[in-house]
Structure formats: structure tokens, C-alpha cells
Design a protein around this motif. Structure first.
Motif, short mmCIF file in Angstrom:
data_model
loop_
_atom_site.label_atom_id
_atom_site.label_comp_id
_atom_site.label_asym_id
_atom_site.label_seq_id
_atom_site.Cartn_x
_atom_site.Cartn_y
_atom_site.Cartn_z
N GLY A 84 -4.15 -14.56 -2.26
CA GLY A 84 -4.34 -14.64 -0.81
C GLY A 84 -3.59 -13.55 -0.09
O GLY A 84 -3.24 -13.68 1.08
N GLY A 85 -3.35 -12.44 -0.80
CA GLY A 85 -2.52 -11.37 -0.25
C GLY A 85 -3.29 -10.33 0.54
O GLY A 85 -4.51 -10.40 0.70
N VAL A 86 -2.54 -9.35 1.05
CA VAL A 86 -3.11 -8.24 1.81
C VAL A 86 -2.79 -6.95 1.07
O VAL A 86 -1.83 -6.86 0.30
CB VAL A 86 -2.57 -8.19 3.25
CG1 VAL A 86 -2.83 -9.52 3.95
CG2 VAL A 86 -1.08 -7.87 3.28
N ILE A 87 -3.62 -5.92 1.32
CA ILE A 87 -3.51 -4.65 0.61
C ILE A 87 -3.03 -3.57 1.57
O ILE A 87 -3.56 -3.44 2.68
CB ILE A 87 -4.87 -4.28 0.00
CG1 ILE A 87 -5.28 -5.33 -1.05
CG2 ILE A 87 -4.83 -2.89 -0.62
CD1 ILE A 87 -6.69 -5.16 -1.57
N PHE A 94 0.86 -3.11 -2.46
CA PHE A 94 0.86 -1.68 -2.14
C PHE A 94 0.14 -0.95 -3.27
O PHE A 94 0.54 -1.04 -4.43
CB PHE A 94 2.29 -1.16 -2.02
CG PHE A 94 3.01 -1.63 -0.79
CD1 PHE A 94 3.05 -0.84 0.36
CD2 PHE A 94 3.63 -2.88 -0.76
CE1 PHE A 94 3.71 -1.27 1.50
CE2 PHE A 94 4.29 -3.32 0.38
CZ PHE A 94 4.32 -2.52 1.51
N VAL A 95 -0.93 -0.22 -2.93
CA VAL A 95 -1.72 0.42 -3.97
C VAL A 95 -2.05 1.86 -3.59
O VAL A 95 -2.42 2.15 -2.45
CB VAL A 95 -3.02 -0.38 -4.24
CG1 VAL A 95 -3.85 -0.55 -2.98
CG2 VAL A 95 -3.86 0.27 -5.34
N PRO A 107 -7.73 -8.36 3.67
CA PRO A 107 -7.20 -7.51 4.75
C PRO A 107 -6.59 -6.24 4.17
O PRO A 107 -5.87 -6.29 3.17
CB PRO A 107 -6.12 -8.39 5.40
CG PRO A 107 -6.47 -9.79 5.00
CD PRO A 107 -7.07 -9.69 3.63
N HIS A 108 -6.91 -5.10 4.78
CA HIS A 108 -6.38 -3.80 4.36
C HIS A 108 -5.62 -3.17 5.52
O HIS A 108 -6.07 -3.25 6.67
CB HIS A 108 -7.52 -2.87 3.94
CG HIS A 108 -8.14 -3.20 2.62
ND1 HIS A 108 -8.86 -4.35 2.38
CD2 HIS A 108 -8.17 -2.50 1.43
CE1 HIS A 108 -9.30 -4.36 1.12
NE2 HIS A 108 -8.89 -3.25 0.53
N ALA A 165 -6.22 -4.26 -7.19
CA ALA A 165 -5.60 -4.77 -5.96
C ALA A 165 -6.44 -5.88 -5.34
O ALA A 165 -5.92 -6.91 -4.90
CB ALA A 165 -5.39 -3.63 -4.96
N LEU A 166 -7.76 -5.69 -5.32
CA LEU A 166 -8.65 -6.72 -4.77
C LEU A 166 -8.60 -8.00 -5.59
O LEU A 166 -8.60 -9.10 -5.03
CB LEU A 166 -10.09 -6.19 -4.72
CG LEU A 166 -10.41 -5.24 -3.55
CD1 LEU A 166 -11.77 -4.58 -3.78
CD2 LEU A 166 -10.43 -6.01 -2.23
#
Length: 294
Positions: A29-32, A98-99, A60-61, A21-22
Motif C-alpha cells: 500500500g506504499g507510494v513510489i 524510492f526507485v 501514487p508517484h 516498485a509497483l
């Protein structure tokens, strides 16, 4: 304007989902967004393998550690929280990753959530007490009389789902199977998302689980459980049933040595990972990419 990219990453505990995911967050440039039912809880940072400080700085999480252990957080509440993240104006153009390892969260995300009756506290307490006293096979026999349709879909050893079915039939007079047929609105269109499930080698995963729990024990796991126990919470709450809590509590009570506790928790984690892999294999369709490692 291009549609926002959605990526789903499912897999058993300790399989490297967070690392993948990281990497994808860095590339896009996404968020988790957390999709694991235990990582929502505060206090249990290490035991639930929540992302560490370096991970949180890297991307960002959302929905990690935002729930008190005193709350019995549900799939429905997670879905509401996930929708709020999806609708945040500042995130509308961000890739959403989404993880997690909770299959029901992914199912709800893609297929909506069945409406279920609110279970009164006395009914819930009754069937949990019956489970403790009678055991799952006897409860399954009771369910066969009360709700043969639901009983036919459940294994006699699946105490959690048997208790749930008994709660629902007692509360509503309707089979849980009937309730489940009425699904709600999905948040994500399955065909528009990239869907990945990690299916690691079992020996590799088993070794990784053992190593990770040893590290947890050495780097603050005992302190986490001590802090959790100091809250005086009911043992029935989900956070209190996190793998490792009971074993470390026995160490703190001088009834178990650290090495034995680590061994027992490792065995329990491996069994949990096996159940997760079975669920993903049987429940996730051919449209999911299947990776042997992240």
C-alpha cells in the motif's frame, strides 16, 4: 505506532526497477518516489522511461516530471523535494519506495549532501568552454596544478567531474575534496531501510535497451524531442543531454535516418547502463540485497 517502512530500489536503466516498485507498492500500500535525475523533467516522458498512465493509476508517484527542462535541477534540490515528500502529513504511515538509477541521489538520501559553493555563471561558462576546446586530459593537467588532491582522485577522461572540481577551486579557493568531507544530515537511516540493487545479465539488459528504444521511436519519441527543441533551450542543460535527444534531433534535421539514430542511442544507453552498474557495484555496500532480475 510502527515505524514507516522505507524501501530503496537502485539499478541500471531498463532493468525493471519500476515494475518491482509497483509490485512492492501493491503489496504494502506504499507510494513510489522518483530517484532518477532525468525522470524529474517534464516533456521527456518516453525518452526517460517515466511511468506511464497505467502505472500512475496503480500507485501514487512523486517527483516525476515536476521540473521544467529549462531548469538545471541538482541533487541538492532533489533532496529538498524528497524531504518534503517524506514529511507530508498524509504520507506519514505509508511505505516509501524510492526507485531510480541515480547513485548520487541514493548517496544523498542515506548519507547527506556535502555543502558546496554556488558557482558564478561566468566561472561555469569558462570551464565548460575550456572543456569543449581543450578536452578532458588537458583540463586534468590544469587541475593537477590548481588542485592536485582532487586531480589524484579523478580519471583524466572524466570531464564532468574535472570541470566541477575546477569550478569549485576557482570559486572558493578550496579543494572539492575538502568540501565533500563535510556531509550534511541524512534523510533516511541506512540500517532502517530495505535496500535492493538490481544487477541484471548484460546481454538481457542490452537486448531490452534496444527493444525499448525502438518502441520509443515508434510511439512518440520524435514528437517529444520536437517539443523540447521548440523551447529554444541551451544545449548545456541536463534535459537537453538526455540520451536520444541529440540523435533524434539529427533525424528531425534530416542529417540522420531513424534506424541509425536508434542504433546510436542504443549504444549510448548501453554504455550508460554499464557505468551505472559499475557505480552500484563499487559504491553500494554489502547491506544491499543484490537481485539478478526484478
Amino acid at each position: 505506532m510502527a515505524k514507516r517502512q522505507i524501501i530503496l530500489i537502485a539499478g541500471p536503466t531498463a532493468s525493471g526497477k519500476s515494475a518491482l516498485a509497483l509490485r512492492l507498492a501493491d503489496e504494502t500500500g506504499g507510494v513510489i518516489v522518483n530517484t532518477d535525475s532525468m525522470q524529474v523533467y517534464d516533456v521527456l516522458n518516453l525518452l526517460t522511461a517515466r511511468p506511464g498512465p497505467d502505472d500512475l493509476k496503480a500507485a501514487p508517484h512523486y517527483l516525476y516530471g515536476h521540473v521544467s527542462p529549462s531548469i538545471a535541477y541538482s541533487t541538492g534540490r532533489w533532496l529538498t523535494d524528497a524531504e518534503e515528500v517524506l514529511n507530508r502529513p498524509e504520507l506519514t504511515e505509508k511505505t516509501m519506495i524510492f526507485v531510480g538509477g541515480t547513485g548520487l541521489y541514493f548517496r544523498a538520501l542515506l548519507g547527506g549532501l556535502s555543502a558546496m559553493p554556488d558557482i558564478p555563471a561566468d566561472i561555469r561558462a569558462h570551464w565548460r568552454q575550456q572543456d569543449a576546446e581543450l578536452g578532458s586530459e588537458e583540463l586534468h593537467a590544469i587541475l593537477t596544478e590548481k588542485d592536485p588532491l582532487a586531480a589524484s582522485t579523478l580519471r583524466p577522461t572524466d570531464s564532468q567531474r574535472i570541470v566541477r572540481a575546477l569550478e569549485v577551486i576557482d570559486t572558493s579557493g578550496r579543494s572539492i575534496v575538502e568540501w565533500q568531507k563535510a556531509t550534511g544530515r541524512s534523510l533516511i537511516h541506512s540500517g532502517a531501510a530495505r535496500k535492493i540493487v538490481i544487477e541484471p545479465d548484460r546481454k538481457w539488459l542490452g537486448d531490452r535497451i534496444a527493444s525499448r528504444f525502438e518502441t520509443m521511436m515508434k510511439t512518440g519519441g520524435l514528437d517529444e524531442v520536437k517539443a523540447l527543441l521548440s523551447l529554444g533551450l541551451s544545449s548545456e542543460l541536463p534535459a537537453m543531454r538526455a540520451i536520444g535527444v541529440r540523435e533524434i534531433a539529427e533525424v528531425l534535421a534530416d542529417r540522420l535516418g531513424p534506424e541509425e539514430a536508434a542504433e546510436l542511442a542504443t549504444i549510448a544507453t548501453r554504455q550508460y547502463a554499464k557505468r551505472q552498474m559499475t557505480w552500484f557495484r563499487n559504491q553500494l555496500g554489502d547491506d544491499w540485497e543484490r537481485l539478478p532480475y526484478p
